[in-house]
Design an enzyme around this catalytic site. Structure first.
Site, mmCIF file in Angstrom:
data_model
loop_
_atom_site.group_PDB
_atom_site.id
_atom_site.type_symbol
_atom_site.label_atom_id
_atom_site.label_comp_id
_atom_site.label_asym_id
_atom_site.label_seq_id
_atom_site.Cartn_x
_atom_site.Cartn_y
_atom_site.Cartn_z
ATOM 1 N N CYS A 2 0.835 -1.189 0.000
ATOM 2 C CA CYS A 2 0.000 0.000 0.000
ATOM 3 C C CYS A 2 0.882 1.255 0.000
ATOM 4 O O CYS A 2 1.862 1.341 0.714
ATOM 5 C CB CYS A 2 -0.947 0.084 1.194
ATOM 6 N N ARG A 35 3.922 0.012 -4.784
ATOM 7 C CA ARG A 35 3.690 -0.613 -3.472
ATOM 8 C C ARG A 35 2.395 -1.418 -3.423
ATOM 9 O O ARG A 35 2.126 -2.116 -2.446
ATOM 10 C CB ARG A 35 3.655 0.466 -2.386
ATOM 11 N N TRP A 83 -2.689 -2.736 -1.760
ATOM 12 C CA TRP A 83 -2.407 -4.160 -1.936
ATOM 13 C C TRP A 83 -3.319 -4.857 -0.939
ATOM 14 O O TRP A 83 -3.166 -4.708 0.269
ATOM 15 C CB TRP A 83 -0.935 -4.467 -1.645
ATOM 16 N N ASN A 109 -2.371 1.460 5.809
ATOM 17 C CA ASN A 109 -1.471 0.410 5.331
ATOM 18 C C ASN A 109 -1.198 -0.499 6.515
ATOM 19 O O ASN A 109 -0.930 -0.011 7.605
ATOM 20 C CB ASN A 109 -0.166 1.054 4.835
ATOM 21 N N GLY A 110 -1.278 -1.815 6.314
ATOM 22 C CA GLY A 110 -0.975 -2.738 7.403
ATOM 23 C C GLY A 110 -2.166 -3.605 7.736
ATOM 24 O O GLY A 110 -3.096 -3.748 6.932
ATOM 25 N N GLU A 499 17.617 -17.269 -8.337
ATOM 26 C CA GLU A 499 17.167 -15.919 -8.697
ATOM 27 C C GLU A 499 16.615 -15.893 -10.133
ATOM 28 O O GLU A 499 15.601 -15.250 -10.402
ATOM 29 C CB GLU A 499 18.330 -14.929 -8.518
ATOM 30 N N LYS A 503 12.802 -14.695 -10.939
ATOM 31 C CA LYS A 503 12.471 -13.592 -11.859
ATOM 32 C C LYS A 503 11.446 -14.059 -12.892
ATOM 33 O O LYS A 503 10.486 -13.356 -13.172
ATOM 34 C CB LYS A 503 13.718 -13.081 -12.599
ATOM 35 N N GLU A 506 7.906 -14.651 -11.279
ATOM 36 C CA GLU A 506 7.141 -13.502 -10.783
ATOM 37 C C GLU A 506 6.695 -12.549 -11.876
ATOM 38 O O GLU A 506 5.661 -11.912 -11.734
ATOM 39 C CB GLU A 506 7.869 -12.774 -9.654
ATOM 40 N N HIS A 522 19.259 -36.549 -7.510
ATOM 41 C CA HIS A 522 18.518 -36.931 -6.310
ATOM 42 C C HIS A 522 17.023 -36.664 -6.473
ATOM 43 O O HIS A 522 16.297 -36.638 -5.481
ATOM 44 C CB HIS A 522 19.083 -36.196 -5.090
ATOM 45 N N LYS A 625 5.686 -4.119 -3.976
ATOM 46 C CA LYS A 625 7.131 -3.944 -3.801
ATOM 47 C C LYS A 625 7.597 -4.191 -2.367
ATOM 48 O O LYS A 625 8.539 -4.926 -2.151
ATOM 49 C CB LYS A 625 7.510 -2.532 -4.247
HETATM 50 C C1 F6R Z 1 11.749 -10.422 -5.987
HETATM 51 C C2 F6R Z 1 11.704 -9.450 -4.912
HETATM 52 C C3 F6R Z 1 11.387 -9.934 -3.551
HETATM 53 C C4 F6R Z 1 12.170 -9.132 -2.507
HETATM 54 C C5 F6R Z 1 11.709 -9.521 -1.098
HETATM 55 C C6 F6R Z 1 12.464 -8.769 -0.035
HETATM 56 O O1 F6R Z 1 12.073 -9.828 -7.194
HETATM 57 O O2 F6R Z 1 11.889 -8.281 -5.121
HETATM 58 O O3 F6R Z 1 11.609 -11.293 -3.411
HETATM 59 O O4 F6R Z 1 13.528 -9.369 -2.666
HETATM 60 O O5 F6R Z 1 10.344 -9.261 -0.960
HETATM 61 O O6 F6R Z 1 12.275 -7.390 -0.168
HETATM 62 P P1 F6R Z 1 13.254 -6.365 0.526
HETATM 63 O O7 F6R Z 1 14.586 -6.515 -0.148
HETATM 64 O O8 F6R Z 1 12.654 -5.029 0.296
HETATM 65 O O9 F6R Z 1 13.322 -6.741 1.964
#
Ligand code: F6R
Length: 630
Positions: A2, A35, A83, A109-110, A499, A503, A506, A522, A625
């Site tokens: 949010c 966000r 969100w 937010n929260g 990673e 990527k 997501e 395994h 985010k």
């Molecule tokens: C994936 C991504 C998330 C963040 C995770 C931690 O692309 O961005 O997996 O890495 O939510 O977020 P931060 O780094 O803000 O604690």
């Protein structure tokens, strides 16, 4: 999660600079949309009343609604981009929520954990609810206190006082912003374990979930502490605790400019941020060592004697940041010989971990607000550990609650999928590892100087990968209809494989898994079928030969079972050619530093493929985010 904006001015801003409250709030929401983008809404105070609009979906839907049904001119406003937690992403559940007969508007937010109990109490008093949200309960509580407990007399029982009383009854994590028709020219906000910053202007003041909410208007910001309430007018900012005792915030200057949070000619923020990576690494290295190769991390401010006594390191993070932590483990153990564990922050405190005064906890977080990571850091501190935060966001909560911080200087990361922050996190972790090794005398200054010299060459090498990404992009576009892609890696290539898979899932919504290549036999090898695409991150043939040849064997094994092998290898590694359908070369670099290069093709692949599918790579579905709820 949010995005929240608040604004009060005392005269209309000059045309073209965001005219009234609505313009300022909408510009803030545009910047904070990363966000959360399930719905958006605004409220302004004008002509002795609250006027609000809200709409499910992205900010664009709200803009359409505002065009169809404009709001009156105003100098006081709040805005929210959501969100969803409680209640689906509908118009009705969107914020603001109104109370006190429509004279009070609240955004949030929260999560209000005791919302069900409070709702029962309010229902018993005859309050009616129209949404499924916990926010509407907070709004109703605030309205009830303002009107019934304080008599609705704005000269005596102010909105600030009502907010204090409400917060004393709320449990959970929240940022709340409120405006009331009886108190035009005032926005009152509260925060508990959820982000909120104040922006200081001339004859105007701002509130935002982070500084991007007001970066177009001011660089002067104030950090708030936990459990604080702030009341802004055009000319004043007053901070108290939840019981009305005066409190102080910490003023700081925002050191990035608004242009760095724009797309800069790229189609998406993600593409721009991938291209920002040479600079993100260079900036994170800048000023952290002298010409003799001595690391000077003065900002760490933990007694070096304490750091010398550390006998265990625990890295805490989530998602991509946790993969940066896995890379850190290889480097720190190699250079410092300190046992290093990496743990997903949300698992940490629920397993009774062994932590004491000789444990160094290193948290990694781009946002500095991830609730799981914050809670884990708090727990570690309570157990007596020393805590260092590797963080990209100045003034955010995790660094503030840690003993020390090592900032990454990647600049604002707007795309939900992390790219440049990941490389900057790895870079900062290398610096921390080298610093600890220097302090404890584990490696010679000459060696540190050599690693720093290798690191200084990384930005140009990333640039080379970016400049030669044409064939990789072509391959990505041709694979847009794939249903599943696997990623294999070994040693530091393992977190890179994880990673790469994250990527792709997501932003392209394709099933993707990352495996340690040694784990194949395994179990995961059973997934290999005719045509299954498999990316393999191959270690340098110059480093540990045995590892290189083992991974080459893994390529052969999956290929023999029908896989399409897509190989990331070091320039000059001809051994992989015979077994790879496609090879993407990255410049030579020492093994431990390789993730700074081998990650980049996988980011480009995911972004290009998702783009080819027509997806919004910056705002993937169901995500936001900053994950500020547990
Ligand atoms: C994936 C991504 C998330 C963040 C995770 C931690 O692309 O961005 O997996 O890495 O939510 O977020 P931060 O780094 O803000 O604690």
């Amino acid at each position: 999660m949010c995005g929240i904006v608040g604004y009060v001015g005392n005269s209309s801003r000059p045309a073209g600079a965001g005219h009234g409250a609505l313009d300022v709030v909408l510009e803030g929401l545009r910047r904070l949309e990363y966000r959360g983008y399930d719905s958006a809404g605004v409220a302004v105070v004008a002509d002795g009343a609250i006027s609000s609009r809200k709409k499910a979906g992205k900010l664009g839907n709200l803009l359409g609604e505002l065009e169809a049904r404009p709001l009156p001119e105003s100098l006081t406003g709040i805005g929210h981009t959501r969100w969803a937690t409680h209640g689906g992403p509908t118009d009705g559940n969107a914020h603001p929520h109104l109370a006190d007969g429509g004279r009070l508007a609240v955004i949030h937010n929260g999560i209000i954990e005791n919302f069900a109990e409070l709702k029962q109490q309010l229902l018993a008093k005859g309050v009616e609810f129209s949404s499924e949200t916990d926010t509407e309960v907070a709004a109703a509580l605030l309205g009830d206190i303002f009107r019934n407990q304080l008599g609705g007399d704005s000269s005596k029982g102010s909105l600030t006082e009502a907010m204090q009383l409400a917060c004393q009854r709320l449990e959970g994590a929240f940022t709340l912003l409120a405006v009331h028709a009886d108190q035009p020219g005032v926005v009152v906000a509260a925060r508990r374990n959820s982000p909120l910053v104040v922006g200081l202007g001339e004859g105007e003041n701002f509130l935002g979930s982070d500084v991007s909410g007001f970066i177009d208007y001011t660089r002067r910001a104030v950090e708030l502490g936990q459990d604080q309430i702030v009341t802004i007018t055009a000319d004043s900012v007053e901070i108290t605790d939840f019981f009305g005792a005066p409190a102080e915030g910490k003023e700081y200057n925002v050191d990035w400019d608004p242009a760095s949070a724009e797309k800069g000619g790229f189609n998406s923020f993600m593409e721009k941020e991938i291209h920002d990576q040479p600079d993100a690494v260079a900036q994170t290295l800048l000023g952290r060592s002298d010409l003799n190769g001595k690391l000077t991390l003065d900002e760490l401010r933990i007694d070096p004697e304490l750091l010398k006594q550390v006998d265990k390191i625990i890295v805490l993070a989530c998602g991509t940041a946790a993969y940066a932590g896995l890379v850190a483990k290889y480097a720190i153990e190699n250079w410092c010989r300190i046992p290093t564990e990496v743990e997903l922050a949300h698992e940490f405190r629920y397993r009774d971990p062994i932590v004491d005064a000789n444990t160094l906890v290193v948290s990694i977080s781009q946002s500095g607000e991830t609730m799981d990571t914050l809670m884990a850091v708090r727990y570690a501190r309570e157990q007596g550990a020393k805590t260092i935060s590797i963080c990209n966001t100045n003034g955010s909560t995790i660094p503030r609650e840690s003993d020390a911080v090592l900032y990454t200087h990647a600049g604002p990361e707007i795309a939900v999928a992390s790219t440049k922050a990941f490389l900057a996190q790895i870079t900062a972790a290398y610096l921390l590892g080298l610093y600890l090794a220097q302090l404890r005398g584990n490696i010679f200054t000459g060696q540190i100087k050599d690693v720093l010299a290798d690191l200084s060459k990384i930005p140009a090498k990333i640039q080379k990968i970016l400049d030669n990404s044409g064939p990789l992009r072509e391959l990505a576009r041709s694979m847009k209809d794939e249903k599943s892609v696997l990623f294999l890696g070994r040693h530091v290539g393992f977190p890179v494989a994880l990673e790469g898979a994250l990527k792709l899932k997501e932003i392209a919504y394709i099933h993707a898994e990352g495996f340690a290549a040694g784990e194949l036999k395994h179990g995961p090898i059973a997934l290999i079928d005719e045509g299954q695409p498999v990316f393999v991150v191959v270690p340098s043939p110059r480093g540990r030969d045995s590892l290189h040849s083992k991974v080459v064997s893994n390529i052969q094994e999956v290929r023999a079972r029908g896989a399409r092998t897509l190989v990331i290898a070091e320039e000059g590694d001809e051994a992989v050619r015979d077994y790879a359908e496609h090879v993407f070369y990255v410049p030579e670099t020492p093994t431990l530093l390789m993730p700074l290069l081998t990650t980049v093709p996988l980011q480009i692949f995911a972004a290009e493929l998702a783009g080819a599918k027509g997806y919004d790579v910056d705002q993937p579905r169901n995500l936001a985010k900053s994950v500020t709820v547990e």
